[in-house]
Design an enzyme around this catalytic site. Structure first.
Site, mmCIF file in Angstrom:
data_model
loop_
_atom_site.group_PDB
_atom_site.id
_atom_site.type_symbol
_atom_site.label_atom_id
_atom_site.label_comp_id
_atom_site.label_asym_id
_atom_site.label_seq_id
_atom_site.Cartn_x
_atom_site.Cartn_y
_atom_site.Cartn_z
ATOM 1 C CB CYS A 154 -0.901 0.004 1.250
ATOM 2 S SG CYS A 154 -1.889 -1.512 1.448
ATOM 3 N NE ARG A 196 -7.433 -3.376 2.066
ATOM 4 C CZ ARG A 196 -8.485 -4.108 2.409
ATOM 5 N NH1 ARG A 196 -9.711 -3.600 2.294
ATOM 6 N NH2 ARG A 196 -8.324 -5.345 2.849
ATOM 7 C CG LEU A 197 -2.145 -3.925 -3.934
ATOM 8 C CD1 LEU A 197 -3.043 -3.801 -5.162
ATOM 9 C CD2 LEU A 197 -0.685 -4.026 -4.351
ATOM 10 C CB ILE A 251 -2.512 -8.490 -0.291
ATOM 11 C CG1 ILE A 251 -1.906 -7.432 -1.221
ATOM 12 C CG2 ILE A 251 -1.831 -9.840 -0.478
ATOM 13 C CD1 ILE A 251 -1.928 -7.784 -2.680
ATOM 14 C CG ASN A 276 3.812 -0.126 2.188
ATOM 15 O OD1 ASN A 276 3.288 -0.984 1.489
ATOM 16 N ND2 ASN A 276 4.988 0.406 1.898
ATOM 17 N N GLY A 277 2.670 -3.050 3.629
ATOM 18 C CA GLY A 277 3.470 -4.265 3.647
ATOM 19 C C GLY A 277 2.665 -5.493 3.986
ATOM 20 C CG ASP A 324 -1.133 -8.433 6.799
ATOM 21 O OD1 ASP A 324 -2.140 -8.166 6.122
ATOM 22 O OD2 ASP A 324 -0.012 -7.948 6.554
ATOM 23 C CB SER A 380 11.668 -11.033 -6.730
ATOM 24 O OG SER A 380 12.308 -10.472 -5.596
ATOM 25 N N GLY A 381 13.725 -13.253 -6.516
ATOM 26 C CA GLY A 381 14.945 -13.818 -5.950
ATOM 27 C C GLY A 381 15.905 -12.783 -5.418
#
Length: 640
Positions: free
Chosen positions: A2, A52-53, A55, A78-79, A101, A369-370
């Site tokens: 977010c 807000r995104l 998830i 955020n996170g 969360d 991702s790596g």
């Protein structure tokens, strides 16, 4: 993920505070297109904003800013905290409103306190917490700096936001910080705690900032990377390969598993290299259905990783999507890059990361991702080179420097042709970096030699401001320094801004703090062995894919900067270099820049990376009100 923003300060009317929050959240709307929430207490001078995104828990029960059940605490966050289930389990009998969360984090803080909650929080996050009883604002950034948080002290208060653009929407634009500019010219990024603007800072990884209206900010760490690594005792070291492999596999598998928690579709960035292949393989093993994987292709073979990713995807059985991006399509993105990053950012891999994020977002909302694998398991060429140089320690320094000078004088075009024949892009730049390292006798000196770009334009700032932890081997010290600075301020900045520009959440399992500790428990020879980097990860990967699929020279997420600047980008670059008032705007002598440009065009040297760095500085300054003369001016107050 977010976007968060907020304001603390006395003497601001409710209407003015509302306008400020609206302007700040509008500047980061791309980070959270699903909702826009505000919470304010004008009497206390506090306002919190959140874009807000969604998830976890897509319902209104996950909306923010969120007030705790007891009414004392308000959070804008955020996170993701992937240990939400454990935080909930520690509060038996609590009446939960939803399953986000955010709520798990907030109610844990309310019941158990911030310190206890952070100790058990596994994730990537930046958040603002308002204590309505004590009238205290707390800002927190995760242990490794995966998520960003900018702040600036004001008269009797503070502004904060996920991105610089949101701060600039609420205050007069400050002057450029000359020390931050010098650091940028040498590194290609602005290292924390500075930003490009005087008086505006990044909260450093693992830090907590507390402030009450009218008082000064107080910063303390909740996680200290150097202390964490120094605290690894001799009895914890792992030298046995089988034990090491079992430990890393267990830690990394768990880190991947918990990062699959999502109420929206997720996938993986897949380049076909060691790190992304291993993460994708572990995802596939933990997933009941084929994982979605994504890669970007390049029509020029020496820069194309897509063919490797395609082969790996076929082996792992992922549902793979790739996009070949032609030169014209990629070049069209270049002029607007700095609008994404908010401050000068010289890592050219930001461009393909932006395109990859756009591709992935068309299909998923979350991608793993790596990133972090190179820093943890000694994947960069500079580690391998320094380890080899350490074996020729008795050679006099003057002789090493002479050898470096000879390598520097090799015609870059010749070196690049030889590199392309071997399937290796950017060979000229690599040779010049090796040449710079030849005279280094310490890890700190070697790292500075490897990463420094414009010595002649910038005085040497304290680039290694975060000292390497004691007790590590020389390469381990280089890794720790990269983990503390280059990783959060370059790599993670790149990934966060590029992905969030398209409202895509990127998760990084390698940077689970438990994986970090496990990686630094390994004996050095389990990372660099027989000239091979990331040895232990290769051992894990060979159980899953044939060695031939991933065994190739390290390429990185490269673009052909040196060729573009002499080709289709030349008119844009020429105009930008000529029209920028280097001395008046930045206090820089234009002579060295012009000399580098002419030498590059003539093929006498490969200055692609260095020129990209100054071009991105000029492009940033061209943005709406972005640049101003270099001067450390006091920050104006904007209350009211």
């Amino acid at each position: 993920m977010c976007g968060i923003a907020g304001s603390l300060g006395p003497g601001i009317a409710a209407e003015a505070l509302g306008r400020r929050l609206a302007a700040m959240s509008a500047a980061i709307a791309h980070r959270g297109p699903d909702a826009d929430g505000h919470w304010a207490d004008p009497e206390a001078g506090i306002g919190l904003a959140h874009t807000r995104l969604a998830i976890q828990d897509l319902s209104a029960a996950g909306a923010q800013p969120m007030v705790s059940a007891c009414g004392r605490w308000v959070i804008s966050y955020n996170g993701e905290v992937f240990s939400g289930a454990a935080l909930r389990a520690a509060l038996p009998g609590h009446a939960w409103r939803g399953h986000s969360d955010t709520e798990a984090l907030l109610e844990s803080i309310a019941a158990r306190g911030l310190e206890a909650t952070l100790a058990g929080a596994v994730g990537q996050f930046a958040f603002a917490l308002w204590d309505r009883r004590a009238r205290e604002l707390t800002l927190v950034r995760d242990r490794l700096g995966i998520k960003p948080l900018y702040w600036t002290a004001r008269a009797g208060g503070l502004l904060f936001a996920s991105e610089l653009g949101a701060l600039m929407a609420a205050m007069p634009r400050p002057e450029i910080d000359p020390e931050a500019l010098a650091a940028y010219l040498r590194l290609g990024y602005v290292p924390a705690p500075r930003s490009i603007y005087a008086g505006v800072q990044k909260l450093a990884p693992g830090q907590v900032l507390r402030i009450r209206a009218g008082g000064p900010p107080r910063i303390t760490p909740f996680y200290d990377l150097a202390a964490e690594l120094e605290g690894i005792g001799a009895g914890e070291r792992i030298a046995d390969p089988a034990e090491a492999e079992a430990e890393i596999e267990a830690r990394l598998s768990e880190a991947v598993r918990i990062r699959l928690i999502s109420d929206v579709p997720l996938g993986a960035f897949l380049s076909g290299g060691i790190d992304s292949t291993l993460i994708t393989a572990l995802m596939q093993e933990a997933s009941p259905r084929p994982v979605r994987s994504f890669s970007i292709g390049n029509p020029r073979a020496e820069y194309d990783e897509a063919r490797h990713a395609r082969a790996v995807a076929a082996r792992l059985g992922t549902e793979h999507t790739e996009l070949e991006v032609g030169e014209a399509e990629a070049l069209a993105v270049v002029p607007g890059l700095m609008a994404v990053y908010g401050e000068p950012f010289g890592d050219s891999s930001g461009l393909p990361t932006l395109l990859l994020s756009k591709l992935a977002r068309a299909h998923v909302t979350v991608a793993l991702s790596g990133d972090g694998g190179d820093e943890l398991f000694a994947g960069y060429n500079r580690y391998r080179w320094f380890a080899r140089l350490a074996h020729i320690g008795p050679v006099p320094g003057w002789l090493r420097r002479a050898a470096g000078g000879a390598l520097t004088r090799l015609p870059p075009a010749l070196v690049d042709r030889a590199g392309r024949a071997a399937g290796l892009a950017g060979a000229g730049r690599r040779v010049h970096k090796l040449a710079a390292m030849l005279g280094a006798s310490t890890p700190e000196a070697a790292l500075e030699a490897a990463v420094t770009q414009w010595r002649e334009l910038a005085p040497a700032p304290e680039l290694m401001a975060r000292p390497a932890p004691a007790g590590l081997d020389p390469v381990g010290r280089m890794q720790a320094m990269d983990l503390a600075a280059y990783l959060p301020d370059d790599i993670l900045t790149k990934v966060d801004r590029a992905s969030m520009a398209h409202a895509l959440e990127v998760r990084v399992p390698f940077l689970d703090h438990r994986v970090v500790r496990a990686a630094f428990r390994l004996a050095p020879e389990l990372k660099l062995r027989g000239g091979r980097t990331k040895w232990i990860l290769r051992q894990m990967l060979e159980k899953r894919v044939p060695r031939a699929l991933v065994e190739r020279p390290k390429q990185g997420f490269a673009i052909p900067v040196e060729r573009w600047l002499g080709g289709q980008l030349r008119p844009w670059a020429e105009a930008l270099l000529a029209e920028t008032d280097w001395e008046g705007r930045f206090g820089l002598a234009p002579g060295p820049i012009r000399a580098a440009w002419e030498a590059h065009l003539a093929g006498r040297a490969d200055h692609g990376d260095r020129l990209w760095t100054v071009l991105m500085l000029a492009a940033w300054a061209e943005g709406p009100g972005a640049g101003s003369a270099v001067a450390a001016a006091p920050l104006a107050d904007t209350a009211g």
